[in-house]
Design a protein around this motif. Structure first.
Motif, PDB file in Angstrom:
ATOM      1  N   GLY A 196       0.796  -1.218   0.000  1.00  0.00           N
ATOM      2  CA  GLY A 196       0.000   0.000   0.000  1.00  0.00           C
ATOM      3  C   GLY A 196       0.832   1.273   0.000  1.00  0.00           C
ATOM      4  O   GLY A 196       0.315   2.367  -0.293  1.00  0.00           O
ATOM      5  N   ALA A 197       2.129   1.156   0.325  1.00  0.00           N
ATOM      6  CA  ALA A 197       2.996   2.336   0.348  1.00  0.00           C
ATOM      7  C   ALA A 197       3.590   2.649  -1.016  1.00  0.00           C
ATOM      8  O   ALA A 197       4.318   3.641  -1.150  1.00  0.00           O
ATOM      9  CB  ALA A 197       4.123   2.131   1.361  1.00  0.00           C
ATOM     10  N   ALA A 198       3.278   1.843  -2.029  1.00  0.00           N
ATOM     11  CA  ALA A 198       3.868   2.052  -3.356  1.00  0.00           C
ATOM     12  C   ALA A 198       3.587   3.441  -3.926  1.00  0.00           C
ATOM     13  O   ALA A 198       4.496   4.082  -4.466  1.00  0.00           O
ATOM     14  CB  ALA A 198       3.389   0.959  -4.309  1.00  0.00           C
ATOM     15  N   PRO A 199       2.343   3.968  -3.851  1.00  0.00           N
ATOM     16  CA  PRO A 199       2.112   5.322  -4.381  1.00  0.00           C
ATOM     17  C   PRO A 199       2.958   6.392  -3.686  1.00  0.00           C
ATOM     18  O   PRO A 199       3.412   7.351  -4.318  1.00  0.00           O
ATOM     19  CB  PRO A 199       0.611   5.545  -4.138  1.00  0.00           C
ATOM     20  N   VAL A 200       3.164   6.207  -2.372  1.00  0.00           N
ATOM     21  CA  VAL A 200       3.983   7.180  -1.646  1.00  0.00           C
ATOM     22  C   VAL A 200       5.420   7.140  -2.140  1.00  0.00           C
ATOM     23  O   VAL A 200       6.052   8.185  -2.376  1.00  0.00           O
ATOM     24  CB  VAL A 200       3.926   6.900  -0.133  1.00  0.00           C
ATOM     25  N   TRP A 201       5.958   5.938  -2.335  1.00  0.00           N
ATOM     26  CA  TRP A 201       7.333   5.814  -2.812  1.00  0.00           C
ATOM     27  C   TRP A 201       7.461   6.309  -4.249  1.00  0.00           C
ATOM     28  O   TRP A 201       8.505   6.865  -4.614  1.00  0.00           O
ATOM     29  CB  TRP A 201       7.809   4.369  -2.700  1.00  0.00           C
ATOM     30  N   ALA A 202       6.428   6.114  -5.047  1.00  0.00           N
ATOM     31  CA  ALA A 202       6.461   6.656  -6.413  1.00  0.00           C
ATOM     32  C   ALA A 202       6.538   8.183  -6.366  1.00  0.00           C
ATOM     33  O   ALA A 202       7.286   8.804  -7.141  1.00  0.00           O
ATOM     34  CB  ALA A 202       5.227   6.203  -7.187  1.00  0.00           C
ATOM     35  N   ALA A 203       5.776   8.779  -5.440  1.00  0.00           N
ATOM     36  CA  ALA A 203       5.825  10.243  -5.296  1.00  0.00           C
ATOM     37  C   ALA A 203       7.192  10.697  -4.804  1.00  0.00           C
ATOM     38  O   ALA A 203       7.724  11.724  -5.256  1.00  0.00           O
ATOM     39  CB  ALA A 203       4.725  10.700  -4.335  1.00  0.00           C
ATOM     40  N   VAL A 204       7.788   9.929  -3.875  1.00  0.00           N
ATOM     41  CA  VAL A 204       9.133  10.261  -3.384  1.00  0.00           C
ATOM     42  C   VAL A 204      10.146  10.189  -4.522  1.00  0.00           C
ATOM     43  O   VAL A 204      11.021  11.062  -4.658  1.00  0.00           O
ATOM     44  CB  VAL A 204       9.533   9.311  -2.239  1.00  0.00           C
ATOM     45  N   LEU A 205      10.034   9.158  -5.358  1.00  0.00           N
ATOM     46  CA  LEU A 205      10.948   9.004  -6.491  1.00  0.00           C
ATOM     47  C   LEU A 205      10.824  10.175  -7.456  1.00  0.00           C
ATOM     48  O   LEU A 205      11.825  10.761  -7.879  1.00  0.00           O
ATOM     49  CB  LEU A 205      10.659   7.683  -7.199  1.00  0.00           C
ATOM     50  N   VAL A 206       9.604  10.537  -7.798  1.00  0.00           N
ATOM     51  CA  VAL A 206       9.388  11.652  -8.733  1.00  0.00           C
ATOM     52  C   VAL A 206       9.866  12.968  -8.114  1.00  0.00           C
ATOM     53  O   VAL A 206      10.516  13.786  -8.777  1.00  0.00           O
ATOM     54  CB  VAL A 206       7.903  11.739  -9.123  1.00  0.00           C
ATOM     55  N   GLY A 207       9.556  13.167  -6.833  1.00  0.00           N
ATOM     56  CA  GLY A 207       9.994  14.392  -6.164  1.00  0.00           C
ATOM     57  C   GLY A 207      11.509  14.496  -6.076  1.00  0.00           C
ATOM     58  O   GLY A 207      12.082  15.567  -6.308  1.00  0.00           O
ATOM     59  N   GLY A 208      12.169  13.391  -5.744  1.00  0.00           N
ATOM     60  CA  GLY A 208      13.631  13.395  -5.681  1.00  0.00           C
ATOM     61  C   GLY A 208      14.257  13.656  -7.038  1.00  0.00           C
ATOM     62  O   GLY A 208      15.217  14.427  -7.153  1.00  0.00           O
ATOM     63  N   ALA A 209      13.711  13.006  -8.081  1.00  0.00           N
ATOM     64  CA  ALA A 209      14.230  13.219  -9.431  1.00  0.00           C
ATOM     65  C   ALA A 209      14.041  14.670  -9.870  1.00  0.00           C
ATOM     66  O   ALA A 209      14.918  15.273 -10.499  1.00  0.00           O
ATOM     67  CB  ALA A 209      13.544  12.275 -10.409  1.00  0.00           C
ATOM     68  N   ALA A 210      12.887  15.250  -9.528  1.00  0.00           N
ATOM     69  CA  ALA A 210      12.630  16.652  -9.882  1.00  0.00           C
ATOM     70  C   ALA A 210      13.600  17.581  -9.165  1.00  0.00           C
ATOM     71  O   ALA A 210      14.125  18.540  -9.753  1.00  0.00           O
ATOM     72  CB  ALA A 210      11.188  17.024  -9.547  1.00  0.00           C
ATOM     73  N   ALA A 211      13.863  17.308  -7.885  1.00  0.00           N
ATOM     74  CA  ALA A 211      14.800  18.137  -7.132  1.00  0.00           C
ATOM     75  C   ALA A 211      16.203  18.055  -7.722  1.00  0.00           C
ATOM     76  O   ALA A 211      16.913  19.067  -7.822  1.00  0.00           O
ATOM     77  CB  ALA A 211      14.813  17.708  -5.662  1.00  0.00           C
ATOM     78  N   VAL A 212      16.616  16.851  -8.128  1.00  0.00           N
ATOM     79  CA  VAL A 212      17.930  16.690  -8.757  1.00  0.00           C
ATOM     80  C   VAL A 212      17.990  17.474 -10.062  1.00  0.00           C
ATOM     81  O   VAL A 212      18.980  18.156 -10.364  1.00  0.00           O
ATOM     82  CB  VAL A 212      18.225  15.195  -9.006  1.00  0.00           C
ATOM     83  N   PHE A 213      16.917  17.408 -10.847  1.00  0.00           N
ATOM     84  CA  PHE A 213      16.900  18.085 -12.150  1.00  0.00           C
ATOM     85  C   PHE A 213      16.968  19.603 -11.979  1.00  0.00           C
ATOM     86  O   PHE A 213      17.757  20.290 -12.642  1.00  0.00           O
ATOM     87  CB  PHE A 213      15.638  17.694 -12.912  1.00  0.00           C
ATOM     88  N   PHE A 214      16.167  20.144 -11.086  1.00  0.00           N
ATOM     89  CA  PHE A 214      16.102  21.596 -10.958  1.00  0.00           C
ATOM     90  C   PHE A 214      17.313  22.179 -10.222  1.00  0.00           C
ATOM     91  O   PHE A 214      17.556  23.384 -10.305  1.00  0.00           O
ATOM     92  CB  PHE A 214      14.809  22.005 -10.242  1.00  0.00           C
ATOM     93  N   ARG A 215      18.051  21.336  -9.517  1.00  0.00           N
ATOM     94  CA  ARG A 215      19.277  21.793  -8.849  1.00  0.00           C
ATOM     95  C   ARG A 215      20.515  21.185  -9.501  1.00  0.00           C
ATOM     96  O   ARG A 215      21.516  20.936  -8.838  1.00  0.00           O
ATOM     97  CB  ARG A 215      19.234  21.433  -7.353  1.00  0.00           C
TER      98      ARG A 215
END
Length: 253
Positions: free
Chosen positions: A227-246
């Motif tokens: 059930g935590a898969a959607p949360v981890w997917a959001a963490v993955l996307v958020g981390g990737a976005a932070a890496v890209f923008f910085r």
């Protein structure tokens, strides 16, 4: 200096004799633009200088295909990564051996999310890479090289975890997204405090907040439940976005 330096000036410059400041400046300025005088300088060099230059060039000269293959490999990983990869295989084997001993569903399931993070720390660490200063000064250093080395770590770690999970019954559906999510979080944090510190911080937090309680209480931690898969997917996307923008921050690591 519009005319060529005298043979005496060239000989004294080649041998390292002291020249008047104006003559020294004129000779060096002329040598920058005159190929003929650079050849004269090479002919006037003392034997010990010629021997030293030849020895340096011999050391720097390419020796064939093996050097090219090693150069391609270094683009993706550091020589210091080899012992860490061997240790990774040992850790996975140890987790397989501990399966059923700990009061948890699978030791592989618990360690999987932080194994790549430790590899990222080693792949970008000043202390274990003797060529670190040369690598980080290259034009391709920065985010591109960080992502290459992270990919090299994942290429080795994920198959080992898949085999360990298959042997212990820990499905990738439980640990794959957390694994990628924790890695992305460590990379994003690395743009702020440095990759080594970020990796150690992420691994330490996982040990204290997930592995420790799971060993004491037993069972599958909630963060590794399906059930935590959607949360981890959001963490993955958020981390990737932070890496890209910085992305510019990784050039200063």
């Amino acid at each position: 200096m519009s005319e060529h330096p005298t043979s005496g000036s060239i000989a004294r410059y080649a041998s390292g004799d002291e020249l008047p400041a104006d003559v020294l400046w004129a000779v060096e300025a002329h040598l920058e633009t005159c190929q003929t005088c650079r050849l004269r300088l090479a002919d006037a060099a003392p034997p010990q200088v010629t021997a030293l230059t030849a020895a340096v060039w011999a050391e720097m000269a390419p020796t064939g295909a093996p050097v090219r293959r090693r150069h391609r490999l270094v683009r993706w990983a550091t020589p210091a990564l080899a012992p860490w990869l061997a240790m990774t295989a040992f850790v996975v084997l140890a987790a397989v051996a501990l399966d059923g001993v700990l009061p948890t569903s699978s030791a592989v399931l618990l360690i999987a999310p932080i194994v790549p993070v430790l590899g990222v720390a080693v792949a970008w660490s000043r202390g274990v890479d003797p060529a670190h200063e040369l690598v980080v000064s290259t034009p391709r250093a920065g985010l591109q090289l960080v992502l290459r080395r992270t990919f090299a770590v994942l290429v080795v770690v994920l198959p080992a975890l898949l085999v360990g999970g298959w042997l212990t019954g820990a499905s990738p559906a439980y640990w794959l997204l957390p694994c990628l999510g924790v890695t992305a979080t460590a990379l994003a944090l690395g743009g702020v405090i440095g990759l080594r510190r970020a990796a150690i911080t992420a691994a330490s937090a996982w040990v204290l907040l997930v592995i420790g309680p799971a060993v004491v209480v037993g069972g599958v931690p909630g963060v590794l439940a399906p059930g935590a898969a959607p949360v981890w997917a959001a963490v993955l996307v958020g981390g990737a976005a932070a890496v890209f923008f910085r992305s510019a921050a990784y050039a200063r690591l």
